[in-house]
Design an enzyme around this catalytic site. Structure first.
Site, PDB file in Angstrom:
ATOM      1  N   HIS A   1      -4.586  -4.623  -1.803  1.00 37.20           N
ATOM      2  CA  HIS A   1      -3.751  -4.512  -3.007  1.00 37.20           C
ATOM      3  C   HIS A   1      -2.280  -4.304  -2.665  1.00 37.20           C
ATOM      4  O   HIS A   1      -1.414  -4.519  -3.503  1.00 37.20           O
ATOM      5  CB  HIS A   1      -4.304  -3.479  -4.006  1.00 37.20           C
ATOM      6  CG  HIS A   1      -4.021  -2.043  -3.709  1.00 37.20           C
ATOM      7  ND1 HIS A   1      -4.924  -1.206  -3.084  1.00 37.20           N
ATOM      8  CD2 HIS A   1      -2.942  -1.270  -3.988  1.00 37.20           C
ATOM      9  CE1 HIS A   1      -4.404   0.006  -2.997  1.00 37.20           C
ATOM     10  NE2 HIS A   1      -3.218   0.002  -3.528  1.00 37.20           N
TER      11      HIS A   1
ATOM     12  N   ASP B   1     -10.710  -3.110   0.969  1.00 36.49           N
ATOM     13  CA  ASP B   1      -9.299  -3.173   0.565  1.00 36.49           C
ATOM     14  C   ASP B   1      -8.357  -3.214   1.777  1.00 36.49           C
ATOM     15  O   ASP B   1      -7.693  -2.232   2.082  1.00 36.49           O
ATOM     16  CB  ASP B   1      -8.990  -1.961  -0.327  1.00 36.49           C
ATOM     17  CG  ASP B   1      -7.750  -2.184  -1.187  1.00 36.49           C
ATOM     18  OD1 ASP B   1      -6.979  -3.113  -0.881  1.00 36.49           O
ATOM     19  OD2 ASP B   1      -7.555  -1.420  -2.147  1.00 36.49           O
TER      20      ASP B   1
ATOM     21  N   SER C   1      -1.516   4.399  -0.154  1.00 34.49           N
ATOM     22  CA  SER C   1      -2.371   3.231   0.006  1.00 34.49           C
ATOM     23  C   SER C   1      -2.052   2.539   1.319  1.00 34.49           C
ATOM     24  O   SER C   1      -0.887   2.308   1.633  1.00 34.49           O
ATOM     25  CB  SER C   1      -2.155   2.248  -1.139  1.00 34.49           C
ATOM     26  OG  SER C   1      -2.941   2.627  -2.212  1.00 34.49           O
TER      27      SER C   1
END
Ligand code: ARG
Ligand code: GLU
Length: 719
Positions: A84, A220, A654
């Site tokens: 992402h 991810d 992240s």
């Protein structure tokens, strides 16, 4: 006596729990945490993590593309981050013929790696405390306004001096709400190329449905590489550039981790607010968030209705849905967490104890009325916060209005405007036009417009309503009648008309453009904001910040006095931090227990070819059926996909490396559990968990799924 021992034990264990998991620490000051980290199981020293004298782990961590974290995993500048986080670049390089979002992308040699114009990877070289220099000239008598001026001027001067003596980027940041300042030297890499990405049904498996939720099964990750000039320096993209040789890269562990094992996370958390008074937390969690959650929920319902009907619309609104949905879901978790955890009550108790403590000594006079003053100030602030929230969550969600905003400059052109300037405005408007119509579905926008305008009218008092809302109430039978007219009369619903208008644009047409109802509506709400809301919001915001600076200083003094062992970490501010905690599941509510890891079996259980978020490719199913996991299988024989641990992370973390006791890479952080998202305001070790993708799943996908094993050969693997 027994009672005393018992309560001491409870306090001590509570205290230990808090210290064990909570906190985002400045790597340069990690000496203070070393003993605790080692007691929790860490086998290395903090000098291994952060050193300015020799290479250390900090040399392998970057701020990726301005909003995420990335880590270097080979001596050739190979970099891992989340899917992402790389998403925009994967999309940027995708075309109908080469749809990397759907099918994934793997450069099979360095020549095939794709340049990403405008990308950045920022690496911290060193940092130093400049508090004294920044506050030079500030005394007890200095007023808040004067202080702000002095600080701004000092920062400018110190930064310019440092820049004159260095090739690195220099930034000065405030820590502890203006009580400390650090100067940071960064190396900014601009030639970063895309190396690989799994297909979205691996990298985004579970999509928005599973977002923020445990158990999770998302692969991810995406892969990039940093390039530098032939002499080894950060440089703009060039064909002559060579892969970067870092001072350090993370070894990768294939051993996995067990419940209770020590971990730490190294990365760039963006923003937390752990030191607010109760009144502020209450405003955020019980007044502002519920409004955003309610409005976004209604918009998402409209999106869903159309997305379910039409696969084209599903793709068009996927990214918009993800953007709105991310905050929507997170804030729901914050509201629930704060209330279940009795967060406001806990904050109130602290505020009271703090005030009592302030009463004990004349020297604490500055703190005496703080809580009361906060209450007054936040009450004054509230209508302005509401005004901003309603504006952004209603009127500015009408796509046709924000699209029309791109034409504001052109609508102000006169016959004296230089032609170059006009050409530039036209070019910008054209670019915005093609982007806009690619993903625009008018029926959605019409329905959203009617809904949000009605909400805006219903929920804002007279003096906080832009004129547009009064016009609607006075001149139209109902909101729908206004919306029908808006969409019938504006030119901005037709790509053809907009392009024709741009092709034929002359200054004499500016007036007509200014009268377009969509642009008029946009200007009306924004002018209202600028004239009636913004200045006061900034003024009150500054007053609150000044008070928060004093409150923060007071809290540091309070703890130094009351529990001197407690270490205090500064709120997140997009600077490099280390957080540590143990691997472990949790109990989200009565009778429910979550395990600490998920496996490929879970992916197969979720598989559903009819639901976009849960599609599994044949290739992955084949590998699963053959149990062809190679050396990436866990010792239990299964393929582990994701795991949770008690690390204090937030947005910006992240892509952060999550490391084991030896500093070897275990996975990539990519989310938090929904139950614990309140950790940005209040941390509760019993339910706050960060979610990471297991590095063995990442390598399994790279190696077994995609056949890009040459990338694995570059890495340092610890079996
Ligand atoms: N919740 C994560 C974060 O805050 C992931 C967001 C991207 N993933 C998604 N399914 N929308 O950024
Ligand atoms: N997904 C978040 C990010 O993009 C991390 C989740 C969190 O807020 O902890 O940074």
């Amino acid at each position: 006596m027994k009672k005393i021992i018992l309560s001491f034990f409870i306090v001590a264990s509570l205290f230990f729990n808090l210290r064990a998991d909570e906190g985002m620490w400045i790597p340069m000051l990690l000496q203070n945490n070393e003993q605790e980290m080692q007691e929790m199981g860490m086998n290395i020293t903090v000098e291994d993590i952060y050193s300015i004298n020799h290479s250390s782990m900090k040399d392998a961590v970057v701020l990726f593309d301005g909003g995420c974290t990335g880590e270097i995993v080979s001596d050739q500048g190979l970099l891992l981050t989340n899917h992402h986080c790389g998403f925009d670049w994967i999309q940027y390089h995708s075309t109908v013929e080469h749809d990397y979002l759907t099918h994934g992308f793997w450069a099979m040699s360095k020549e095939e790696e794709l340049p990403c114009p405008g990308i950045s990877a920022v690496m911290l070289k060193s940092m130093e405390d400049v508090t004294e220099r920044v506050l030079e000239g500030v005394t007890k008598e200095t007023s808040n306004d004067e202080r702000a001026e002095i600080v701004t001027a000092n920062i400018k001067r110190i930064k310019e001096e440092a820049e004159a003596n260095s090739d690195y980027q220099v930034i000065i940041k405030s820590f502890y709400h203006g009580n400390k300042y650090y100067m940071i030297y960064n190396e900014v890499f601009k030639d970063v190329r895309m190396v690989g990405a799994p297909p979205s049904n691996i990298g985004k498996f579970g999509g928005d449905t599973d977002n923020w939720v445990w158990p999770r099964h998302t692969g991810d990750f995406s892969v990039f590489r940093i390039y530098v000039s032939p002499d080894g320096k950060a440089a703009d993209y060039s064909e002559d550039n060579v892969p970067y040789t870092p001072n350090y890269h993370f070894p990768i562990s294939l051993k996995g981790a067990d419940e209770g094992d020590f971990t730490f996370v190294f990365g760039y958390p963006a923003r937390t607010n752990e030191y607010l008074p109760a009144v502020a937390v209450n405003q955020e969690a019980n007044i502002i968030y519920p409004i955003s959650v309610d409005l976004r929920g209604k918009i998402l319902d409209i999106y869903n209705k159309y997305q379910e009907k039409d696969p084209k619309v599903r793709i068009q609104y996927a990214s918009k849905h993800a953007g709105l949905g991310n905050g929507w879901k997170k804030w729901m978790g914050v509201i629930e967490g704060i209330n279940n955890f009795k967060g406001i009550q806990k904050k109130k108790n602290f505020d009271r104890k703090f005030t009592e403590w302030a009463l004990e000594s004349r020297q604490r006079g500055a703190y005496l009325n703080l809580i009361k003053d906060f209450e007054k100030l936040y009450a004054e602030y509230e209508p302005y916060r509401l005004a901003t929230t309603y504006l952004s969550e209603t009127a500015l969600q009408i796509e046709i209005l924000t699209f029309a905003a791109n034409f504001k400059g052109l609508s102000q052109v006169t016959k004296d405007t230089p032609q170059e300037e006009i050409d530039e405005l036209i070019a910008e408007a054209k670019a915005a036009t093609s982007v806009f119509f690619k993903d625009y579905h008018q029926p959605i926008d019409e329905e959203v417009a009617a809904m949000v305008l009605q909400e805006y009218i219903n929920n804002q008092p007279q003096d906080f309503r832009p004129e547009l809302l009064n016009t609607i109430v006075e001149k139209y039978d109902n909101v729908q009648a206004y919306v029908d007219e808006l969409f019938a009369k504006t030119m901005f619903t037709s790509q053809e008309n907009v392009n024709k208008f741009l092709d034929e644009f002359k200054p004499s047409k500016a007036k007509k453009l200014a009268k377009d109802p969509a642009l008029m509506a946009y200007n009306n709400v924004m002018d209202f904001y600028i004239n009636n809301v913004r200045a006061k919001t900034i003024e009150l915001g500054n007053q609150i910040a000044d008070m928060q600076r004093v409150f923060m200083r007071g809290q540091m003094e309070y703890h130094a006095d009351q529990n001197p062992d407690k270490m205090m970490y500064p709120d997140a501010n997009f600077t490099l931090r280390v957080t540590y905690g143990k691997i472990g599941g949790f109990k989200p509510k009565d009778a429910v227990t979550y395990k600490h890891f998920t496996t490929l079996d879970g992916i197969m259980q979720k598989e559903n070819p009819d639901i976009y978020d849960y599609v599994v490719t044949d290739r992955l199913r084949e590998l699963y059926e053959a149990k062809d996991y190679g050396r990436y299988a866990d010792k239990d024989g299964s393929m582990h996909v994701a795991f949770i641990a008690g690390n204090h992370t937030t947005g910006g973390n992240s892509g952060s490396p999550i490391l084991n006791a030896d500093g070897h890479l275990l996975g990539l952080n990519f989310d938090r559990t929904w139950e614990g998202t309140m950790s940005d305001l209040i941390y509760d070790p019993s339910i706050c968990r960060n979610i990471s993708v297991d590095i063995r799943y990442v390598l399994f996908i790279i190696d077994k799924y995609a056949g890009a094993s040459y990338l694995i050969d570059e890495m340092t693997i610890i079996e």
